[in-house]
Design a protein around this motif. Structure first.
Motif, PDB file in Angstrom:
ATOM      1  N   GLY A 109     -42.258  11.941   3.440  1.00 31.34           N
ATOM      2  CA  GLY A 109     -42.731  12.837   2.388  1.00 31.34           C
ATOM      3  C   GLY A 109     -44.208  12.691   2.101  1.00 31.34           C
ATOM      4  O   GLY A 109     -44.907  13.677   1.861  1.00 31.34           O
ATOM      5  N   PHE A 110     -44.725  11.455   2.097  1.00 26.96           N
ATOM      6  CA  PHE A 110     -46.137  11.221   1.792  1.00 26.96           C
ATOM      7  C   PHE A 110     -46.998  11.253   3.052  1.00 26.96           C
ATOM      8  O   PHE A 110     -47.980  11.955   3.149  1.00 26.96           O
ATOM      9  CB  PHE A 110     -46.325   9.864   1.101  1.00 26.96           C
ATOM     10  CG  PHE A 110     -45.615   9.756  -0.215  1.00 26.96           C
ATOM     11  CD1 PHE A 110     -45.383  10.872  -1.008  1.00 26.96           C
ATOM     12  CD2 PHE A 110     -45.162   8.540  -0.667  1.00 26.96           C
ATOM     13  CE1 PHE A 110     -44.727  10.772  -2.219  1.00 26.96           C
ATOM     14  CE2 PHE A 110     -44.499   8.423  -1.880  1.00 26.96           C
ATOM     15  CZ  PHE A 110     -44.283   9.542  -2.656  1.00 26.96           C
ATOM     16  N   LEU A 111     -46.594  10.448   4.040  1.00 23.95           N
ATOM     17  CA  LEU A 111     -47.372  10.329   5.271  1.00 23.95           C
ATOM     18  C   LEU A 111     -47.048  11.455   6.247  1.00 23.95           C
ATOM     19  O   LEU A 111     -47.891  11.870   7.039  1.00 23.95           O
ATOM     20  CB  LEU A 111     -47.078   8.967   5.918  1.00 23.95           C
ATOM     21  CG  LEU A 111     -47.864   8.559   7.166  1.00 23.95           C
ATOM     22  CD1 LEU A 111     -49.364   8.541   6.871  1.00 23.95           C
ATOM     23  CD2 LEU A 111     -47.412   7.189   7.652  1.00 23.95           C
ATOM     24  N   GLY A 112     -45.802  11.977   6.150  1.00 26.12           N
ATOM     25  CA  GLY A 112     -45.330  12.946   7.127  1.00 26.12           C
ATOM     26  C   GLY A 112     -46.088  14.259   7.152  1.00 26.12           C
ATOM     27  O   GLY A 112     -46.449  14.748   8.225  1.00 26.12           O
ATOM     28  N   ASN A 113     -46.334  14.857   5.973  1.00 25.18           N
ATOM     29  CA  ASN A 113     -47.016  16.153   5.944  1.00 25.18           C
ATOM     30  C   ASN A 113     -48.408  16.114   6.561  1.00 25.18           C
ATOM     31  O   ASN A 113     -48.727  16.925   7.426  1.00 25.18           O
ATOM     32  CB  ASN A 113     -47.072  16.695   4.512  1.00 25.18           C
ATOM     33  CG  ASN A 113     -45.770  17.349   4.091  1.00 25.18           C
ATOM     34  OD1 ASN A 113     -45.033  17.866   4.920  1.00 25.18           O
ATOM     35  ND2 ASN A 113     -45.472  17.323   2.810  1.00 25.18           N
ATOM     36  N   PRO A 114     -49.290  15.179   6.142  1.00 24.84           N
ATOM     37  CA  PRO A 114     -50.606  15.134   6.776  1.00 24.84           C
ATOM     38  C   PRO A 114     -50.555  14.761   8.261  1.00 24.84           C
ATOM     39  O   PRO A 114     -51.359  15.251   9.055  1.00 24.84           O
ATOM     40  CB  PRO A 114     -51.361  14.064   5.970  1.00 24.84           C
ATOM     41  CG  PRO A 114     -50.325  13.316   5.210  1.00 24.84           C
ATOM     42  CD  PRO A 114     -49.191  14.256   5.002  1.00 24.84           C
ATOM     43  N   VAL A 115     -49.601  13.913   8.661  1.00 26.72           N
ATOM     44  CA  VAL A 115     -49.457  13.556  10.069  1.00 26.72           C
ATOM     45  C   VAL A 115     -49.019  14.776  10.876  1.00 26.72           C
ATOM     46  O   VAL A 115     -49.564  15.068  11.946  1.00 26.72           O
ATOM     47  CB  VAL A 115     -48.447  12.398  10.253  1.00 26.72           C
ATOM     48  CG1 VAL A 115     -48.079  12.223  11.723  1.00 26.72           C
ATOM     49  CG2 VAL A 115     -49.026  11.094   9.720  1.00 26.72           C
ATOM     50  N   ALA A 116     -48.032  15.509  10.355  1.00 23.33           N
ATOM     51  CA  ALA A 116     -47.539  16.711  11.037  1.00 23.33           C
ATOM     52  C   ALA A 116     -48.653  17.747  11.201  1.00 23.33           C
ATOM     53  O   ALA A 116     -48.793  18.369  12.260  1.00 23.33           O
ATOM     54  CB  ALA A 116     -46.378  17.313  10.256  1.00 23.33           C
ATOM     55  N   GLU A 117     -49.458  17.911  10.153  1.00 13.05           N
ATOM     56  CA  GLU A 117     -50.565  18.871  10.223  1.00 13.05           C
ATOM     57  C   GLU A 117     -51.620  18.409  11.214  1.00 13.05           C
ATOM     58  O   GLU A 117     -52.173  19.210  11.976  1.00 13.05           O
ATOM     59  CB  GLU A 117     -51.189  19.051   8.836  1.00 13.05           C
ATOM     60  CG  GLU A 117     -52.227  20.162   8.784  1.00 13.05           C
ATOM     61  CD  GLU A 117     -52.734  20.412   7.379  1.00 13.05           C
ATOM     62  OE1 GLU A 117     -53.247  21.520   7.131  1.00 13.05           O
ATOM     63  OE2 GLU A 117     -52.623  19.497   6.532  1.00 13.05           O
ATOM     64  N   GLY A 118     -51.888  17.101  11.220  1.00 13.28           N
ATOM     65  CA  GLY A 118     -52.884  16.562  12.148  1.00 13.28           C
ATOM     66  C   GLY A 118     -52.462  16.682  13.603  1.00 13.28           C
ATOM     67  O   GLY A 118     -53.294  16.930  14.483  1.00 13.28           O
ATOM     68  N   GLY A 124     -46.999  22.741  12.275  1.00 14.09           N
ATOM     69  CA  GLY A 124     -46.380  21.433  12.049  1.00 14.09           C
ATOM     70  C   GLY A 124     -46.129  21.181  10.573  1.00 14.09           C
ATOM     71  O   GLY A 124     -45.104  20.614  10.192  1.00 14.09           O
ATOM     72  N   LEU A 125     -47.073  21.620   9.735  1.00 15.64           N
ATOM     73  CA  LEU A 125     -46.929  21.435   8.291  1.00 15.64           C
ATOM     74  C   LEU A 125     -45.748  22.236   7.750  1.00 15.64           C
ATOM     75  O   LEU A 125     -44.979  21.761   6.908  1.00 15.64           O
ATOM     76  CB  LEU A 125     -48.222  21.847   7.583  1.00 15.64           C
ATOM     77  CG  LEU A 125     -48.317  21.558   6.085  1.00 15.64           C
ATOM     78  CD1 LEU A 125     -48.137  20.070   5.808  1.00 15.64           C
ATOM     79  CD2 LEU A 125     -49.658  22.031   5.546  1.00 15.64           C
ATOM     80  N   LEU A 126     -45.584  23.462   8.246  1.00 17.67           N
ATOM     81  CA  LEU A 126     -44.459  24.288   7.827  1.00 17.67           C
ATOM     82  C   LEU A 126     -43.122  23.660   8.243  1.00 17.67           C
ATOM     83  O   LEU A 126     -42.187  23.570   7.445  1.00 17.67           O
ATOM     84  CB  LEU A 126     -44.576  25.690   8.433  1.00 17.67           C
ATOM     85  CG  LEU A 126     -45.602  26.628   7.807  1.00 17.67           C
ATOM     86  CD1 LEU A 126     -45.670  27.922   8.590  1.00 17.67           C
ATOM     87  CD2 LEU A 126     -45.270  26.914   6.350  1.00 17.67           C
TER      88      LEU A 126
END
Length: 307
Positions: A109-118, A124-126
Motif C-alpha cells: 500500500g505504501f511502497l507498492g504504488n510508487p514502485v509500480a509507477e516507477g 502500473g499505478l492503475l
C-alpha cells in the motif's frame, strides 16, 4: 525495469525512520506523543490515504486487463491467510499476531504504488490500485482481527466494521464504482492528509526503533518471516502466473507487489492494540532492509521470464 528509482524510494524511507529515531532520542516525540501519533495515523491519515487510493478512472480496457490482477490478488490473500494460520502455531500469541498480520498485509500500500509507477508508468499505478483492493479489505477486516480481543466473533466483526480504515475502504469502493467526483476542496483535503502517510508512519517506526534498538532485530523468527514475505510468497505468485500464462505487465506487477516487505501498519497496530511493538518493528525493519536487495533481484528475474 529501472531499479534506481526503487533504491531511491527505499533510501528515503530509511531516512524518514532516521528522523523518527532522532526525534525520539531528543525526546521531541515522547512516549505519550507517540500514542497520539498512533491515533492520528489510524483515525485520520490512513483513512484519507485509503479513500484517495480508490480515486481511479475505470474504462473497459482497464476493467478487462485489471481483472487478471484482481483475481491474482484475491487468490494471494486467500493463500496468505491460509499460511499465516498454519506457519506460526507454536509462536507465542503476542508475536504470532504480528507474524500473521505481516504475512497477510505487506507494505504494497505504501511502497507498492510508487514502485509500480516507477517500473510500469501510469498503467502500473492503475493496476496497483486494483491489486490493492483485496489487500485493503483484508488488512482492515481479518488483519485487524488478529489484534482484537473479544468474547465472540460477532463482537470482533462489530469492532472491525466500525474501524475508521474499513469505513474508508467502503467509501472508497463506492466512489470508485460510481465514479463520483468529490468537490475539489474536499478531494484536496483528503489527498493532502493521505500524502502524509509514508512520512508519518516511517517516523513512527523510527521512534519505536529508538526505544527497541537493533540488538535483537535478527532472530530465527524475523528471518523466517522475511524469507516467507520476500521470497516464498512472490515465488508462488510467479509460478501461478507462468502456469496460467498471465500477460507480462499484470504478472510482473503482481510478483513485485507480492514481494513487498512488512507493512509499517504492523508496528502501528501492534502499538494500538497492545501487541509486541518492538518485535513488530524488528520485522518491519529487517524485511525492509532485506527488500533493498531482494526487490532488484525479482526485477531481473521478471525481465528474464516476462520479456
Amino acid at each position: 525495469m529501472e531499479t534506481k528509482g526503487l533504491l531511491s524510494l527505499q533510501i528515503m524511507m530509511f531516512l524518514l525512520m532516521g528522523v523518527g529515531v532522532v526525534l525520539r532520542k531528543k525526546n521531541i516525540i515522547t512516549k505519550e506523543g507517540r500514542n497520539v501519533l498512533t491515533d492520528l495515523v489510524i483515525d485520520v491519515i490512513l483513512p484519507c490515504n485509503i479513500i484517495n487510493a480508490f480515486q481511479i478512472s475505470l474504462d473497459k480496457e482497464i476493467l478487462v486487463s485489471g481483472f487478471q490482477v484482481l483475481v491474482i490478488s484475491i487468490l494471494l490473500q486467500l493463500f496468505c491467510t491460509t499460511i499465516s494460520a498454519v506457519c506460526y502455531k507454536k509462536v507465542p500469541k503476542k508475536q504470532r499476531m504480528i507474524l500473521q498480520y505481516g504475512t497477510v498485509c505487506s507494505n504494497a500500500g505504501f511502497l507498492g504504488n510508487p514502485v509500480a509507477e516507477g517500473l510500469y508508468g501510469s498503467l502500473g499505478l492503475l493496476y496497483a490500485s486494483i491489486y490493492l483492493i483485496p489487500q485493503r479489505i483484508v488488512m482492515w477486516s481479518a488483519g485487524v482481527s488478529y489484534f482484537t480481543e473479544s468474547p465472540d466473533r460477532k463482537e470482533v466483526v462489530k469492532k472491525v466494521l466500525k474501524h475508521p480504515c474499513i469505513i474508508a475502504v467502503e467509501i472508497g469502493l463506492i466512489l470508485m464504482l460510481t465514479q463520483f467526483q468529490l468537490p475539489v476542496f474536499l478531494g484536496k483535503t483528503i489527498s493532502s492528509l493521505g500524502n502524509c502517510t509514508t512520512a508519518i508512519t516511517m517516523m513512527f517506526i523510527g521512534t519505536v526503533l529508538a526505544d527497541a534498538g537493533v540488538d535483537h532485530m535478527i532472530s530465527k523468527l524475523t528471518v523466517l518471516y522475511s524469507v516467507i514475505r520476500l521470497v516464498a510468497i512472490p515465488a508462488v505468485v510467479m509460478a501461478a502466473c507462468m502456469l496460467f500464462h498471465v500477460e507480462s505487465v499484470p504478472a510482473g506487477l503482481s510478483v513485485v507487489l507480492a514481494a513487498m516487505p512488512a507493512g509499517s501498519t504492523t508496528a502501528i497496530l501492534a502499538s494500538k492494540y497492545h501487541g509486541d511493538e518492538t518485535f513488530a518493528t524488528q520485522c518491519v525493519v529487517l524485511s525492509t532492509v532485506l527488500s533493498m536487495a531482494v526487490l532488484p533481484v525479482w526485477c531481473m528475474v521478471l525481465n528474464y521470464f516476462f520479456r
